[in-house]
Design a protein around this motif. Structure first.
Motif, PDB file in Angstrom:
ATOM      1  N   GLU A   1      -4.946   5.585   1.605  1.00  0.00           N
ATOM      2  CA  GLU A   1      -5.880   5.053   2.601  1.00  0.00           C
ATOM      3  C   GLU A   1      -6.685   3.884   2.046  1.00  0.00           C
ATOM      4  OE1 GLU A   1      -6.700   8.689   5.707  1.00  0.00           O
ATOM      5  OE2 GLU A   1      -7.631   8.835   3.727  1.00  0.00           O
ATOM      6  N   GLN A   2      -7.080   4.010   0.790  1.00  0.00           N
ATOM      7  CA  GLN A   2      -7.824   2.903   0.159  1.00  0.00           C
ATOM      8  C   GLN A   2      -6.976   1.643   0.083  1.00  0.00           C
ATOM      9  OE1 GLN A   2      -9.347   3.851  -3.692  1.00  0.00           O
ATOM     10  NE2 GLN A   2     -11.029   5.073  -2.842  1.00  0.00           N
ATOM     11  N   ARG A   3      -5.739   1.822  -0.321  1.00  0.00           N
ATOM     12  CA  ARG A   3      -4.857   0.653  -0.442  1.00  0.00           C
ATOM     13  C   ARG A   3      -4.621   0.024   0.931  1.00  0.00           C
ATOM     14  NH1 ARG A   3      -1.814   4.248  -3.986  1.00  0.00           N
ATOM     15  NH2 ARG A   3      -0.273   4.529  -2.331  1.00  0.00           N
TER      16      ARG A   3
ATOM     17  N   ASN B   1      -5.432  13.664  -3.189  1.00  0.00           N
ATOM     18  CA  ASN B   1      -5.699  12.446  -3.990  1.00  0.00           C
ATOM     19  C   ASN B   1      -4.776  11.321  -3.566  1.00  0.00           C
ATOM     20  OD1 ASN B   1      -7.468  13.840  -5.542  1.00  0.00           O
ATOM     21  ND2 ASN B   1      -6.055  14.082  -7.305  1.00  0.00           N
TER      22      ASN B   1
ATOM     23  N   LEU C   1      -2.354   3.384   8.836  1.00  0.00           N
ATOM     24  CA  LEU C   1      -3.651   4.077   8.777  1.00  0.00           C
ATOM     25  C   LEU C   1      -3.691   5.220   9.785  1.00  0.00           C
ATOM     26  CD1 LEU C   1      -6.265   1.240   8.120  1.00  0.00           C
ATOM     27  CD2 LEU C   1      -6.021   3.377   6.816  1.00  0.00           C
TER      28      LEU C   1
ATOM     29  N   GLY D   1      -5.825   9.903  -0.302  1.00  0.00           N
ATOM     30  CA  GLY D   1      -7.036   9.087  -0.457  1.00  0.00           C
ATOM     31  C   GLY D   1      -6.687   7.711  -1.017  1.00  0.00           C
ATOM     32  N   GLU D   2      -5.836   7.692  -2.023  1.00  0.00           N
ATOM     33  CA  GLU D   2      -5.461   6.412  -2.636  1.00  0.00           C
ATOM     34  C   GLU D   2      -4.674   5.542  -1.656  1.00  0.00           C
ATOM     35  OE1 GLU D   2      -3.485   7.078  -6.401  1.00  0.00           O
ATOM     36  OE2 GLU D   2      -5.154   8.329  -7.122  1.00  0.00           O
TER      37      GLU D   2
ATOM     38  N   ALA E   1      -6.630   0.170   3.572  1.00  0.00           N
ATOM     39  CA  ALA E   1      -7.849  -0.392   4.149  1.00  0.00           C
ATOM     40  C   ALA E   1      -8.045  -1.836   3.716  1.00  0.00           C
ATOM     41  CB  ALA E   1      -9.042   0.465   3.749  1.00  0.00           C
ATOM     42  N   SER E   2      -7.506  -2.162   2.544  1.00  0.00           N
ATOM     43  CA  SER E   2      -7.746  -3.509   2.029  1.00  0.00           C
ATOM     44  C   SER E   2      -6.642  -4.494   2.426  1.00  0.00           C
ATOM     45  CB  SER E   2      -7.888  -3.450   0.506  1.00  0.00           C
ATOM     46  OG  SER E   2      -6.729  -2.861  -0.025  1.00  0.00           O
ATOM     47  N   ARG E   3      -5.697  -4.063   3.268  1.00  0.00           N
ATOM     48  CA  ARG E   3      -4.589  -4.939   3.627  1.00  0.00           C
ATOM     49  C   ARG E   3      -4.378  -4.986   5.127  1.00  0.00           C
ATOM     50  NH1 ARG E   3      -1.528  -5.236  -1.250  1.00  0.00           N
ATOM     51  NH2 ARG E   3       0.143  -6.420  -0.281  1.00  0.00           N
TER      52      ARG E   3
ATOM     53  N   PRO F   1       0.813  -1.226   0.000  1.00  0.00           N
ATOM     54  CA  PRO F   1       0.000   0.000   0.000  1.00  0.00           C
ATOM     55  C   PRO F   1       0.847   1.278   0.000  1.00  0.00           C
ATOM     56  CG  PRO F   1      -0.891  -1.584   1.557  1.00  0.00           C
ATOM     57  CD  PRO F   1       0.406  -2.158   1.065  1.00  0.00           C
TER      58      PRO F   1
END
Ligand code: GTP
Ligand code: SPV
Ligand code: MN
Length: 601
Positions: free
Chosen positions: A590-592, A584, A561, A587-588, A594-596, A527
């Motif tokens: 945090e998205q990456r 941006n 995080l 945001g990207e 959140a999924s790990r 991430p």
């Protein structure tokens, strides 16, 4: 443009020195000033057999580091200085300073020091005139910059120049003519380090030390330099610069931004521990980077010497620095040995049985205080560095292949991470945080944001500076952009020990970076960016446990995080100056994340 002679007259009328001396940077000038300072007691001559033509200075106990709280960026609008800089209205600051400088050189000599930052004939060179009432400053300027009458010729020919006014603020007579006692290290409890970025002027009052007083360095090359760079489309950076040669004989140029006292000088003089690799020094603190005629970014080192941290510098950690320091050195705030040489913590494993410490007092091993001040330094010309690069003063600069950002992080940040692209790299640089060191006044060890290692050195709004980095990247063809990496030599185990041996072993990280540039190694996408595939990371001949290696690359999604949340607050603190692209990127990220969960190589 201002006329140099008129400016000198103006300043002399205000500061009222006894004498004016125009400096030329010559050996005779060095010999005369060192002799004067030795007889006045401000310099101690070291043992000529052990360390020829070298000197020790001890500062006032209250003048040992840069004073960030007393450093000001005086732009017309406060917003242009931004939330990370102290600001005052330029006119108000000038009138305040005019009062302080009034008579501040009574009884002293006013030295006029014409200096160039960068090779005098380079298109990237900039000129300055430092006026100072400190002969110690003149001597340091000899080593750190190119002091030469040729600078006056360049200015007469119409080149721009920066007036840089410095006074230690310790006159030897008052306005009524009464004598004031000389101080061992003249300075003033009231200090002002002031930059006027719009008019490209510097006024520094009250300190005689380092970046506060050697005005070509941080004040001109970074604070004024960054403002010039923004207006003219280049970058003025707190970066070391090296040439790396691979076993195949190919050359690469690498720049790296680490905060003060976080390893630039050491990386700049690296002795690789892995066979076949070579590092050559170009600069250890500042790089000026501009798009070149070939469409690539080219860098010069505007300085001509090192003002390096002494403690921690030893034969094991930095043999090239030790060799550089064999002669013609000014040491400040290190300890004095009984045979007239110098010592500091880390020079040797064992301290000598007796020393005179940086305060001038007797010292013996076991003392509760260090013998050398943690921010004690050496000043020495780059010419003396045994691994100085043949292209270090090339007027056209060197093409950049990679840019590294780093800091001092006991936790979270892996040994090396490759950015996904330029924009992500700018985000990495913008969000660097680092534990505070002794290079500036303040509490050592406190974690603080130090974007691009430029927190104390950016001459305008930091948010606008990030946008400038994005713009410069966008102006360079993708295939020609240097690749951006984040590094951290300082990660610690739960027991508080460094996980990575650092110093010469950092060559392993450089190797990975260059092999990445060449597409010779794979990377694990995480991430936060790309990290090495452990099996492809060169640890041949290195004693490091698998566990330590794993920990040094560990990425904990949960703590990242938490860090990302703090990053959000930090980015928002620049208001409308924060580039949308930074948000941006966050945001990207945090998205990456959140999924790990925990990711490791
Ligand atoms: P400034 O001149 O203030 O800008 O500092 P700098 O960034 O040039 O830092 P420098 O290389 O002088 O290093 C500062 C301190 O960090 C010294 O005490 C070094 O010994 C130590 N240091 C440098 N590199 C490493 C490393 O790889 N690992 C560890 N553990 N310490 C290091
Ligand atoms: C730093 O603090 O980053 C230095 C030393 O390089 S000084 O010249 O004092 O700024
Ligand atoms: Mn520095």
């Amino acid at each position: 443009m201002k006329n140099v002679r008129l400016w000198v007259d103006e300043v002399a009328q205000l500061t009222k020195p006894d004498e004016i001396v125009w400096c030329d940077g010559s050996q005779q000038e060095w010999d005369r000033l060192t002799a004067e300072l030795v007889s006045s007691g401000m310099l101690i001559k070291l043992n000529e057999q052990k360390r020829p033509n070298s000197y020790l200075a001890r500062t006032d106990k209250a003048d040992v580091a840069r004073v960030e709280e007393r450093t000001f960026i005086c732009s017309t609008k406060q917003e242009d200085a931004g939330p990370t800089n102290n600001w005052r209205d330029p006119a108000e600051m000038k009138s305040l300073l005019t009062e302080l400088f009034d008579g501040s050189m009574r009884g002293r000599t006013l030295y006029v020091v014409p200096f160039a930052m960068g090779p005098i004939d380079s298109p990237q060179a900039r000129f300055g005139i430092e006026i100072t009432d400190s002969a110690y400053v003149v001597l340091n300027m000899h080593l750190m910059t190119r002091v030469s009458p040729r600078v006056l010729e360049k200015i007469d020919a119409g080149n721009q120049w920066v007036p840089a006014l410095h006074s230690v603020g310790a006159p030897l007579r008052d306005a009524a003519g009464n004598a004031i006692a000389e101080m061992a290290w003249p300075c003033n409890p009231e200090k002002y380090i002031v930059q006027f970025p719009e008019t490209r002027e510097i006024w520094s009052f009250g300190s005689g030390y380092g970046g506060n007083a050697l005005l070509g360095k941080k004040c001109m090359s970074l604070r004024i330099g960054s403002a010039l760079a923004r207006d003219e489309g280049w970058l003025a950076e707190h970066m070391l610069l090296v040439k790396v040669t691979s076993p195949a004989g190919k050359n690469y140029h690498v720049a790296a931004a680490f905060p003060s006292a976080c390893g630039k000088t050491n990386l700049a003089m690296l002795s690789p521990t892995i066979p076949g690799w070579k590092v050559a020094t170009i600069g250890d603190d500042i790089a000026w980077i501009a798009p070149g005629p070939d469409g690539r970014l080219r860098a010069i080192n505007p300085e001509a010497g090192f003002f390096g941290v002494a403690p921690g510098t030893g034969v094991k950690t930095n043999p090239n620095a030790i060799a550089t320091l064999s002669k013609n050195v000014i040491f400040t705030n290190v300890a004095l040995t009984d045979d007239g040489d110098v010592w500091w913590e880390g020079l040797t494993d064992e301290a000598p049985a007796h020393l005179i410490d940086w305060c001038g007092d007797d010292w013996a091993p076991g003392s509760e205080f260090p013998a050398a001040h943690p921010n004690s330094r050496f000043t020495v010309s780059i010419d003396q560095c045994p691994i100085v690069s043949d292209d270090w003063d090339s007027p056209e600069g060197v093409p950049l292949d990679a840019i590294l950002f780093g800091g001092r992080r006991a936790t979270n940040v892996p040994l090396v991470v490759e950015s996904r692209n330029w924009k992500h790299g700018v985000f990495m640089g913008a969000t660097i945080s680092s534990e505070q060191t002794a290079a500036a006044e303040g509490v050592v060890g406190v974690l603080r944001r130090d974007p691009f290692a430029m927190l104390p050195f950016c001459g305008y709004n930091m948010g606008d500076y990030w946008q400038h980095w994005l713009n410069v990247g966008a102006s360079i063809e993708e295939s020609k952009r240097p690749h951006i990496f984040q590094v951290n030599w300082f990660r610690k185990s739960a027991a508080g020990k460094f996980l990575w041996p650092g110093f010469g072993e950092n060559s392993r990280v450089i190797e990975w970076i260059i092999r990445r540039l060449e597409g010779e190694v794979d990377a694990v996408e995480t991430p936060i960016g790309n990290i090495p595939v452990i099996s492809q990371f060169n640890v041949d001949g290195l004693e490091i446990s698998d566990e330590a290696l794993e920990q040094v690359f560990e990425i904990n999604a949960e703590s990242w995080l938490t860090e990302a949340q703090l990053t959000g607050e930090f980015l928002e603190s620049f208001g409308k100056h924060t580039p949308a692209e930074m948000m941006n990127q966050l945001g990207e990220l945090e998205q990456r994340l959140a999924s790990r969960e925990t990711v490791s190589a």
